[in-house]
Design a protein around this motif. Structure first.
Motif, PDB file in Angstrom:
ATOM      1  N   VAL A  52       0.894  -1.036  -0.037  1.00  0.00           N
ATOM      2  CA  VAL A  52      -0.158  -0.052  -0.063  1.00  0.00           C
ATOM      3  C   VAL A  52       0.907   1.147   0.163  1.00  0.00           C
ATOM      4  CG1 VAL A  52      -1.800   1.102   1.268  1.00  0.00           C
ATOM      5  CG2 VAL A  52      -1.862  -1.342   1.233  1.00  0.00           C
ATOM      6  N   HIS A  63       5.104  -1.586   3.861  1.00  0.00           N
ATOM      7  CA  HIS A  63       4.441  -0.748   2.734  1.00  0.00           C
ATOM      8  C   HIS A  63       5.407  -0.247   1.789  1.00  0.00           C
ATOM      9  CE1 HIS A  63       0.725  -1.525   5.260  1.00  0.00           C
ATOM     10  NE2 HIS A  63       1.639  -1.219   6.133  1.00  0.00           N
ATOM     11  N   ALA A  95       1.304   0.308  10.547  1.00  0.00           N
ATOM     12  CA  ALA A  95       1.141  -0.763   9.834  1.00  0.00           C
ATOM     13  C   ALA A  95      -0.223  -1.482  10.190  1.00  0.00           C
ATOM     14  CB  ALA A  95       2.367  -1.890   9.939  1.00  0.00           C
TER      15      ALA A  95
END
Length: 286
Positions: A34, A61, A280
């Motif tokens: 992401v 990420h 996270a």
């Protein structure tokens, strides 16, 4: 026999550039997953982030940091007008082909992040706000020592300890030293510091404003949005006191407030792994 490639970290990942709207934006990225775009603090440049925080976040990420227009290694007209800072983040996302992303920011960058979420809610997955202020009038202003230290032409380790940590805590002072050395580990391909005359000129441009002028329904947006928003603050914050969130947060539907004890304006530098783990988990579970 081939030698293994160097593992990319915040200390060695190269600075990259995109040309957008007549200027060049400098950025760096780490990790996969992401995408998280992080906006900088007052006087911040690419090398103002603690590598330990970025590396811990990039373990799960895709982390993207950048220099605002005209600052650091970016070209264009420098400005601390809040909407221009937010536009830099959006233009970078466009240049990288990111339709949706997590927007985050530290201090002044947290204001920019809130503006991005307000103006482009359809593109924002979640919002991460570190050591920053809610929109509009607040109960508690920054402490005078912040301006005394933040406006010095050059900030040394003692200034950093006062500005971003909690100097009355031995543990926090030690964390300041450790963070300082981690940041200093990057010695090439670095962004130049922002000259004090540029800083003062940008401040003069925005001096008539509140810290975060609520001129576009930003506060009401925070109250009503369903975009999950994580606010991380130290309880010894000297710039944007965490107490300023206490009145607003219970009126919201999606703002999560985490205050770390005996920490100051840079909790992600004092406890980089803890902050990265919290972020996270927030992205994955909410």
């Amino acid at each position: 026999m081939d030698t293994p490639s160097t593992v990319a970290t915040a200390v060695n990942t190269p600075t990259r550039f995109v040309e957008v709207k007549g200027r060049r934006l400098a950025y760096r990225e780490l990790g996969k997953g992401v995408p998280i775009i992080l906006c900088l603090r007052f006087r911040g440049i690419l090398d103002s982030w603690d590598p330990a925080f970025l590396d811990a976040l990039a373990a799960r990420h895709r982390v993207i940091t950048f220099d605002y227009s005209g600052l650091g290694q970016s070209t264009g007209t420098p400005s601390y007008v809040r909407t221009r800072l937010a536009q830099d983040a959006v233009d970078l996302a466009d240049a990288l082909g990111l339709e949706r992303f997590v927007i985050g920011g530290w201090s002044l960058g947290g204001i920019a992040a809130q503006i991005v979420a307000r103006l482009h809610p359809e593109r924002v997955i979640k919002t991460l706000l570190i050591g920053t202020t809610p929109p509009g009038k607040v109960r508690l202003p920054a402490k005078p020592i912040f301006y005394e230290r933040a406006l010095k032409p050059v900030n040394d380790l003692d200034d950093e300890t006062v500005l971003f940590f909690h100097p009355e805590s031995e543990k926090s002072r030690a964390a300041a030293v450790a963070s300082h050395h981690r940041i200093a580990a990057r010695t090439t391909d670095t962004s130049p510091a922002i000259p004090i005359d540029t800083v003062m000129r940008m401040l003069a441009e925005t001096r008539s404003e509140d810290v975060f002028v609520d001129d576009n329904g930003y506060r009401d947006f925070l109250k009503t949005t369903n975009i999950p928003t994580l606010v991380i603050s130290g309880d010894q914050e000297i710039v944007f006191p965490v107490e300023n969130w206490f009145d607003l947060t219970p009126q919201t539907k999606s703002v999560h407030l985490m205050a770390f004890p005996q920490m100051g304006h840079g909790p992600q530098h004092e406890a980089p792994q803890l902050c990265a783990d919290l972020i996270a988990s927030f992205i994955q579970n909410l």
